[in-house]
Design a protein around this motif. Sequence first.
Motif, mmCIF file in Angstrom:
data_model
loop_
_atom_site.group_PDB
_atom_site.id
_atom_site.type_symbol
_atom_site.label_atom_id
_atom_site.label_comp_id
_atom_site.label_asym_id
_atom_site.label_seq_id
_atom_site.Cartn_x
_atom_site.Cartn_y
_atom_site.Cartn_z
ATOM 1 N N ALA A 87 0.843 -1.195 0.000
ATOM 2 C CA ALA A 87 0.000 0.000 0.000
ATOM 3 C C ALA A 87 0.877 1.243 0.000
ATOM 4 N N VAL A 88 0.261 2.366 -0.333
ATOM 5 C CA VAL A 88 0.928 3.659 -0.250
ATOM 6 C C VAL A 88 0.058 4.578 0.601
ATOM 7 N N LYS A 89 0.729 5.502 1.270
ATOM 8 C CA LYS A 89 0.018 6.513 2.037
ATOM 9 C C LYS A 89 0.362 7.853 1.402
ATOM 10 N N ILE A 90 -0.637 8.503 0.847
ATOM 11 C CA ILE A 90 -0.412 9.781 0.173
ATOM 12 C C ILE A 90 -0.166 10.857 1.216
ATOM 13 N N ASP A 91 0.909 11.580 1.019
ATOM 14 C CA ASP A 91 1.339 12.593 1.970
ATOM 15 C C ASP A 91 0.245 13.626 2.205
ATOM 16 N N GLY A 92 0.108 14.029 3.462
ATOM 17 C CA GLY A 92 -0.933 14.972 3.857
ATOM 18 C C GLY A 92 -0.852 16.328 3.186
ATOM 19 N N THR A 93 0.320 16.707 2.679
ATOM 20 C CA THR A 93 0.423 17.998 1.995
ATOM 21 C C THR A 93 -0.443 18.033 0.742
ATOM 22 N N PHE A 94 -0.736 16.874 0.179
ATOM 23 C CA PHE A 94 -1.602 16.804 -0.997
ATOM 24 C C PHE A 94 -3.078 16.692 -0.612
ATOM 25 N N ILE A 95 -3.351 16.278 0.621
ATOM 26 C CA ILE A 95 -4.720 16.011 1.072
ATOM 27 C C ILE A 95 -5.317 17.204 1.812
ATOM 28 N N ARG A 96 -4.498 17.869 2.569
ATOM 29 C CA ARG A 96 -4.958 18.923 3.484
ATOM 30 C C ARG A 96 -5.877 19.948 2.824
ATOM 31 N N ASN A 97 -5.577 20.396 1.609
ATOM 32 C CA ASN A 97 -6.381 21.417 0.925
ATOM 33 C C ASN A 97 -7.145 20.856 -0.265
ATOM 34 N N LEU A 98 -7.373 19.578 -0.243
ATOM 35 C CA LEU A 98 -7.998 18.897 -1.380
ATOM 36 C C LEU A 98 -9.344 19.510 -1.773
ATOM 37 N N ALA A 99 -10.134 19.893 -0.797
ATOM 38 C CA ALA A 99 -11.473 20.418 -1.086
ATOM 39 C C ALA A 99 -11.429 21.774 -1.791
ATOM 40 N N ASN A 100 -10.332 22.522 -1.610
ATOM 41 C CA ASN A 100 -10.258 23.874 -2.159
ATOM 42 C C ASN A 100 -9.210 24.052 -3.244
ATOM 43 N N ASN A 101 -8.507 23.002 -3.588
ATOM 44 C CA ASN A 101 -7.407 23.143 -4.526
ATOM 45 C C ASN A 101 -7.550 22.143 -5.679
ATOM 46 N N PRO A 102 -8.012 22.598 -6.835
ATOM 47 C CA PRO A 102 -8.179 21.701 -7.979
ATOM 48 C C PRO A 102 -6.863 21.038 -8.409
ATOM 49 N N ASP A 103 -5.738 21.726 -8.221
ATOM 50 C CA ASP A 103 -4.449 21.123 -8.579
ATOM 51 C C ASP A 103 -4.153 19.904 -7.709
ATOM 52 N N ASP A 104 -4.442 19.998 -6.407
ATOM 53 C CA ASP A 104 -4.250 18.850 -5.520
ATOM 54 C C ASP A 104 -5.179 17.707 -5.909
ATOM 55 N N GLN A 105 -6.392 18.034 -6.327
ATOM 56 C CA GLN A 105 -7.322 16.992 -6.763
ATOM 57 C C GLN A 105 -6.784 16.250 -7.978
ATOM 58 N N ILE A 106 -6.215 16.974 -8.919
ATOM 59 C CA ILE A 106 -5.644 16.347 -10.110
ATOM 60 C C ILE A 106 -4.465 15.464 -9.724
ATOM 61 N N LEU A 107 -3.603 15.987 -8.870
ATOM 62 C CA LEU A 107 -2.422 15.237 -8.453
ATOM 63 C C LEU A 107 -2.800 13.971 -7.687
ATOM 64 N N VAL A 108 -3.689 14.087 -6.723
ATOM 65 C CA VAL A 108 -4.101 12.926 -5.934
ATOM 66 C C VAL A 108 -4.789 11.899 -6.826
#
Length: 131
Positions: free
Chosen positions: A54-75
């Motif tokens: 398994a992998v655990k996606i770093d929280g820096t990509f998750i923390r602003n997921l709801a407000n950041n379309p770039d993070d959504q694309i990356l995740v």
Amino acid sequence: MLIFEITETAALDNLPGTRSLLRDLKQLGCGFVLDDFGVGFSSFYYLRELPVDAVKIDGTFIRNLANNPDDQILVSALCTVAKGFGKKITAEFVESKEILDILDRMDIDFAQGYYIGTPVPAENFFPDQTD
């Protein structure tokens, strides 16, 4: 089942040794999670090379997921690649229902964070036992 977390950085310190150790422990029935996944640009290479479950996606990509379309694309991209390699996915820093809903739509397997539950002292799980 015992599952160990190994950070991407620690795994890279000695890739051949790490690979060998993980394979040996997997033969004993242990599982592994690659923590802080996605932080380095070479993550996909190591995902292919290391026998992690398994992998655990770093929280820096998750923390602003709801407000950041770039993070959504990356995740979403990280999830597609990890799932393509047959890995389970955990997202850390899940701190709201909105983030959890987004992750659910992305087919994330597990979530960690204050929305899921707050840290609890170990003694709450392992009370002292008398002989």
